[in-house]
Every structure is written in C-alpha cells, then in structure tokens.
Design a protein around this motif. Sequence first.
Motif, mmCIF file in Angstrom:
data_model
loop_
_atom_site.group_PDB
_atom_site.id
_atom_site.type_symbol
_atom_site.label_atom_id
_atom_site.label_comp_id
_atom_site.label_asym_id
_atom_site.label_seq_id
_atom_site.Cartn_x
_atom_site.Cartn_y
_atom_site.Cartn_z
ATOM 1 N N PRO A 140 0.703 -1.219 0.116
ATOM 2 C CA PRO A 140 -0.260 0.131 0.272
ATOM 3 C C PRO A 140 0.737 1.269 0.499
ATOM 4 O O PRO A 140 1.985 1.700 0.488
ATOM 5 C CB PRO A 140 -0.493 0.160 0.711
ATOM 6 N N SER A 141 0.642 2.353 -0.455
ATOM 7 C CA SER A 141 0.679 3.483 -0.790
ATOM 8 C C SER A 141 0.657 4.682 -0.949
ATOM 9 O O SER A 141 -0.809 4.999 0.251
ATOM 10 C CB SER A 141 1.590 3.922 -2.269
ATOM 11 N N TYR A 142 1.988 5.708 0.131
ATOM 12 C CA TYR A 142 1.508 6.962 1.055
ATOM 13 C C TYR A 142 0.718 7.205 0.507
ATOM 14 O O TYR A 142 -0.835 8.178 0.361
ATOM 15 C CB TYR A 142 2.833 7.032 1.296
ATOM 16 N N GLU A 143 0.867 7.309 -1.148
ATOM 17 C CA GLU A 143 -0.223 8.246 -2.299
ATOM 18 C C GLU A 143 -1.358 8.108 -2.268
ATOM 19 O O GLU A 143 -2.524 9.044 -2.393
ATOM 20 C CB GLU A 143 0.846 8.272 -3.273
ATOM 21 N N THR A 144 -2.040 6.669 -2.597
ATOM 22 C CA THR A 144 -2.782 6.442 -2.747
ATOM 23 C C THR A 144 -3.769 6.127 -1.897
ATOM 24 O O THR A 144 -4.750 6.833 -1.273
ATOM 25 C CB THR A 144 -3.275 4.653 -3.024
ATOM 26 N N LEU A 145 -2.838 6.297 -0.532
ATOM 27 C CA LEU A 145 -3.664 6.140 1.392
ATOM 28 C C LEU A 145 -4.432 7.604 0.847
ATOM 29 O O LEU A 145 -5.474 7.545 1.742
ATOM 30 C CB LEU A 145 -2.826 5.472 2.109
ATOM 31 N N MET A 146 -3.368 8.549 0.927
ATOM 32 C CA MET A 146 -3.872 10.184 0.704
ATOM 33 C C MET A 146 -5.372 9.947 0.307
ATOM 34 O O MET A 146 -6.014 11.022 1.021
ATOM 35 C CB MET A 146 -2.272 10.785 1.529
ATOM 36 N N GLU A 147 -5.393 9.832 -0.836
ATOM 37 C CA GLU A 147 -6.491 9.770 -1.416
ATOM 38 C C GLU A 147 -8.082 9.381 -0.340
ATOM 39 O O GLU A 147 -9.113 9.847 -0.797
ATOM 40 C CB GLU A 147 -6.152 9.424 -2.317
ATOM 41 N N ALA A 148 -7.659 8.431 0.474
ATOM 42 C CA ALA A 148 -8.467 7.816 1.261
ATOM 43 C C ALA A 148 -9.042 9.057 1.711
ATOM 44 O O ALA A 148 -9.924 9.030 2.395
ATOM 45 C CB ALA A 148 -8.947 5.973 1.796
#
Lengths: 385, 385
Positions: free
Chosen positions: A69-77
């Motif tokens: 899991p990437s920080y970049e994707t998770l910050m979208e959540a």
Amino acid sequence: MLNFDLHNPTRIVFGAKTVSRLDELVPAGARVLILYGGESARRNGTLAEVRAGLGQREVHEFGGIEPNPSYETLMEAVALIQRKGLNFLLAVGGGSVIDGTKFVAAAVDYPGDPWEIMESHGATVHRALPFGTVLTLPATGSEMNKGSVVSKKATKAKLVFASEHVFPRFSILDPTKTYSLPLPQVANGVVDAFTHVMEQYLTYPVDGRVQDRFAEGLLQTLVEIGAEVMAKPDNYDARANLMWTATLALNGLIVAGVPEDWSTHMIGHELTALHGIDHARTLAAVLPANLQVRREAKRAKLLQYAERIWNITEGSEDERIGIAITSTRVFFESLGVPTRLREYGLNAGHIDEVIAQLEAHGMTALGEHEDVTLAVSRQILEAAL
Amino acid sequence: MLNFDLHNPTRIVFGAKTVSRLDELVPAGARVLILYGGESARRNGTLAEVRAGLGQREVHEFGGIEPNPSYETLMEAVALIQRKGLNFLLAVGGGSVIDGTKFVAAAVDYPGDPWEIMESHGATVHRALPFGTVLTLPATGSEMNKGSVVSKKATKAKLVFASEHVFPRFSILDPTKTYSLPLPQVANGVVDAFTHVMEQYLTYPVDGRVQDRFAEGLLQTLVEIGAEVMAKPDNYDARANLMWTATLALNGLIVAGVPEDWSTHMIGHELTALHGIDHARTLAAVLPANLQVRREAKRAKLLQYAERIWNITEGSEDERIGIAITSTRVFFESLGVPTRLREYGLNAGHIDEVIAQLEAHGMTALGEHEDVTLAVSRQILEAAL
C-alpha cells in the motif's frame, strides 16, 4: 524469560458465514468507508455480502489499494473520508488493505504531515478512527495486531509503524473467503506466516518454554498443511488452520517474553521496495541465507528447530543445522516459491543498492543482538543469490 | 474446526519488579479498594508494595476473602464500596480473590438481588466496576478471563458466572511473588492448570491443529516444570513458566474453535462445596476417573494425549490409553497431591449427596456431548474412590 507487556483488544469472529455479523459488530449509525484492493473483492461477491451486512448504514467505497500500500494512494482515501465526514473504516482484503487502513485511520485527524507517522514508527500517533476488517488472505497477521507497513512511491521507502490506536476493533475470518485466491498468493501466505514465527522463535534461548512450544506448534502446522492448502482450495479445515495459524503467528502472543529478530523482514522490505518482488518471496530468499550466515549466534535454537520441526536428531550439530536450513528451503520451494534471488532476476550487481537503502533507512544494527550490520546484511544477500 | 469468537482485552504486565507499574496502570484520581485473602499478603510485604505503587490515591483495604470466596463475605465488600463511594478495585492474591473481586465489581451497581448474577451465570450483568489484579498464586487463570466461581455458605452452592464486563483491565504477574507460597498451594496450581487444559483438549478431534498443539505445549511444560517448581521455590524461570502457563491455560485461547468438557470441574465443585476439599485436589481425584469412565467417547484424543504428552507409542490402543491415564495420576501424586477420594476421607457412602447436589444445580447433562448424566457422574465418583 524476558519481562513483557501483552495487550490485544481485537475481537476475532471466526468461521464460515460470519460476514453477516457485521451488523452487530459495526456501530449503528456509523458512516462507513469500505477499503479494498483489486476488483476480485467485487467479482467474487464479497463486497456485496459486506454491504448487505452493513444494512442501512451510509457506506462509501475506496478501491485500488496496492499489494504494497502506497502513501500516495492512501492519502486519497484520507481526503475522501474528510470530504464525506465518515467515521468508521472497514478493510476488506488481505494484509495490504488492512495495513493501509491502519495508516488511513491514523492519518485522518493527524495534526501535521502524515508521513511523520511512518518516520516516527507510530510514536506520534495519539488517536485513530475505529475500524474493523474482513480478512480474505491469510498471511500477515495484520487483522489482529497494531502494526502496518506502508511504502512511499516517490522515494521507494517501505517503513513500519505500530500503535495501540490501530488495533482493529474486530476482524472477521471466514476461511471460505480464501477459496478463490490464486494459489501463488496462498503459497505466499504460508511463507509469510512461517517467517513471522521464525523471526520471533529462531533467536537464542531464554527458557520461554510455552513461547517456544507455541511457535513450534504454528511451524509444525504450516509444514503439515502447506501441501493441503495448495492441493485442495476448498478444503475447509486446511484453510481454517492456515487462517488461524497466520493470525497467531503475528498477534503479539508468541513474542511475549522472548527476543525477536526481524532482520529478514527489514532486508526483504528493501527488495520489495526496489524491485517489486512479492513480500513473501523476498522472505523465502532471505530467511535461509540469514540462518546460514548467522548460524553460530543462533546455534542453540537452530538445533531445537531441527529436532522439533524437522525431526532431525542424527548427525553432528553442524550437519543437523545444515539439514534444517535446507529443509526450510525445500519446504518453501515445494509451495512453488523460489528461494534464490537469481530466480527473481537479481545478481551480485544489485546488492550495493539494497545496502544503500538499508543505510538510508537506519537499518544498520538489525537482529536480536543488533549485530546485523550492513556488512552482515551484505553477506546475507550474497548467500541468498 | 468449530466457529468461534475470541476477545480478551486484559493487559498482562509480566515480570520481576512490575508491581511498581500500578501508578501507570490505575487511573489517576481513582478511589481504590484493595481486596485480598489471608494476612500473608501483608506479612510478605506485597500489600505495602501495592500501596506504594498506588501513590497518593485514596486507598481502602478489604481482607479475609476465603479460598472459596463466599457470597456472604463478598457482600460485605460491596457494602464498604457503596459506603465509601469507591470506583476502582484491585485484587491482590490468587484465583479466589480475583474471582471474588469480579463478583464484587458486578454486584456493586446490580439492580436487584446480586445472587441472581450467579444464578443467571452472568447473563444479567450489564456493567461492572473496573478492576486490576496483582497475581500471587498461579493456578486458575482468572487474571486473564471473564469467569468467576463463588459459593454461598447458606446453601453450600458453588456456582460459575462469566461476563465480558469482568475482564480485568490489567493483571500484574510477578513470578517472584510466588516464591513464598506454601508448596501444597504450588502443587495445587500445577494440577489446576493441567486440568483446565485437559477440559478443553481431551474431548474429540475437530481438526483444530493449532489449538491441539497449544494445549499440548502447555501440558508438556507443566509436566516438565512440575518437579522444578516444587524443588526450588526461587527458581525464577520455573516459576515464570508456571505463571504464564497457568494464565494461558484458561484465557479463552486454546478453547477457541474446539469442543470443551468441564464435567471434572462441575463434579469437583460439589466436592469442595460439601466437604471443603481444595479445588485442585478434587480435580486430581475426578479427572483420572472421568477419563477412565469415558474412554470410549474420548478414544481418539486419549491416544493423541498418550503419544504427544507421555510419548506412549507401543502397545494396543487400550494399553496406551491405560498407561496415559495412569501417567496423569502418577504426575499429580509426584506433586504430593492424592488422586483417590478415600485419601480425602470420602467413601461410597458420600456419593449420594454429591449426586443430589449436582441434580439441584442442574448438572444433569455435562461434558462435550452433554451425555454425562447423573448416572455417569455416579460412575465417575465410584471410579474415583
């Protein structure tokens, strides 16, 4: 035995047809975000089952959480949760989705740059959104622990954080949810769970008799069911034993009162971050090499491992240790998981970069004696080629 | 494997010199009642250490909780708490003090006759005062579970209740606190823990491989350290292993996903209630007789027990089972614990009254198959003479 604290408030709900219990487990009136990975969760009907279990609650979805899991994707959540004012998270998937959900839970109300959560390894986390999980892939144990691994694409960093605030409130473990998994993922799960136990067991003796026997019970079970879970995907009891073993392999129980290593994981993380090799496959390559290089410091436990897991009682001590390490390698390979870095396309020329990343992440004194320096990590990587 | 729920929020703080951590574990400003049993807690300095750990908090004491805690005594503690407006309980002692504290915690705000708590087996408990424990006697596991056994002197009833509301918030397990225990109490603890495991293990196979191996790990450890804990009271590691084993023997872990028996306990409770025999000693007499009488229904697990705990692999099935049951008896006796009711002054003439009490308490269909009728209980008692 070493002193320890043990605290694990996660509620486990285990068995076939338990997803319907979501209605009792999630607070009435919760505004829920379901987090998941790929579209298999939708295709195989699990998402629909989860939504049915949540009844009339307001439910949103966030898919696309990566295997690492990437920080970049998770910050979208995180942004979605803030925009919609959601207050309960539900991870539906394996360790990556659950690890990602833990980060999201801690990041939503974090008063600063959320990447600090990773850089402080969780020390700066003082609250988190409540969340539950529906586990579909037995492997990481994230469903019953307070740890999480998150990567940052921008810098190829893969870091660990842990916090009492990110224990799942509950985790639903339905072994039938694993029937549709691709077999390589099942094999990865066996290797991952096996290595988790080894990191907490294969160190040095401290007269933790129950801890040793519990760890050995998990290892024996994995050796026993490895072939079964691969041969018959819908063998309920085999899948149930794998699921429960993988959870117990990393829920804080077997490590309570004994030393722990984790150098195999730290070296493996860099291989995944740099080269995208599956987490479990990095472990399969690093663990046997690690045991080989550090066999003197680990001698007493290696002999115990040889006898109690592999029934090796004949031959000199060195012969028994050698056979035990080879048996480990053969076991992983029997599941279709290669144990040599060259089989993942790596060679001696790739080692410098791994060492540089270990250094950049402060991984210069790993292991139960903090004596796995960069030079030792280099030896391990060379032995893993 | 059977479906299960597992949830255990108790925090364990384990090791030498951990009593001083009370200050961090008990809420600041709590108004505390310390509950304890005999005066040994004061004599050996534990009470003073506990009071020091509690710092400036308002602290009251309530001593005199009996080895089989009585409703009558516990209600005096309830009255004291109500009179003084106390809001946190701290049990200092063994299972009896902790069991008693659980009842007190549930009874303080109970809206009705508190004996209903026992008669409903906990179903009517909807809240309880928070409490922690400082364990001084490893045996019952009460320090990390939600169960409690309380007796009523007036009617010689000994009943069990359980409730999610009476998990200890924390339990401090300092093995050095057991050094001064009388040896018969230590022996009782070994027998009690051993029997707890057997009630959850020795039933019938459901392919719960980890559950079996964890149970076997606890039994193997108890067999191994039994002599050590008796021979050297200040052997830290032996006492630490006993303490942690006894906790894990009854904290909900090994029973998750497998059947459970408990008929030995139910029959034993009546013997204690009628004749004042130590709880563990009733188990030592009833367990071997119970295994003997029900050997057909328990055949598969008895054979596994024979092989994995006692290394019995030669002879016919019946011979192996016989030797395993005898080995159990010999183990208890090696600790100085008699395994025949006649050694406790009972004979065939005492059986009718025990059966009458079992009937009065509704114990007419005990065991994993609910087939331990009063007639079977009678057979077990006859075999235990």
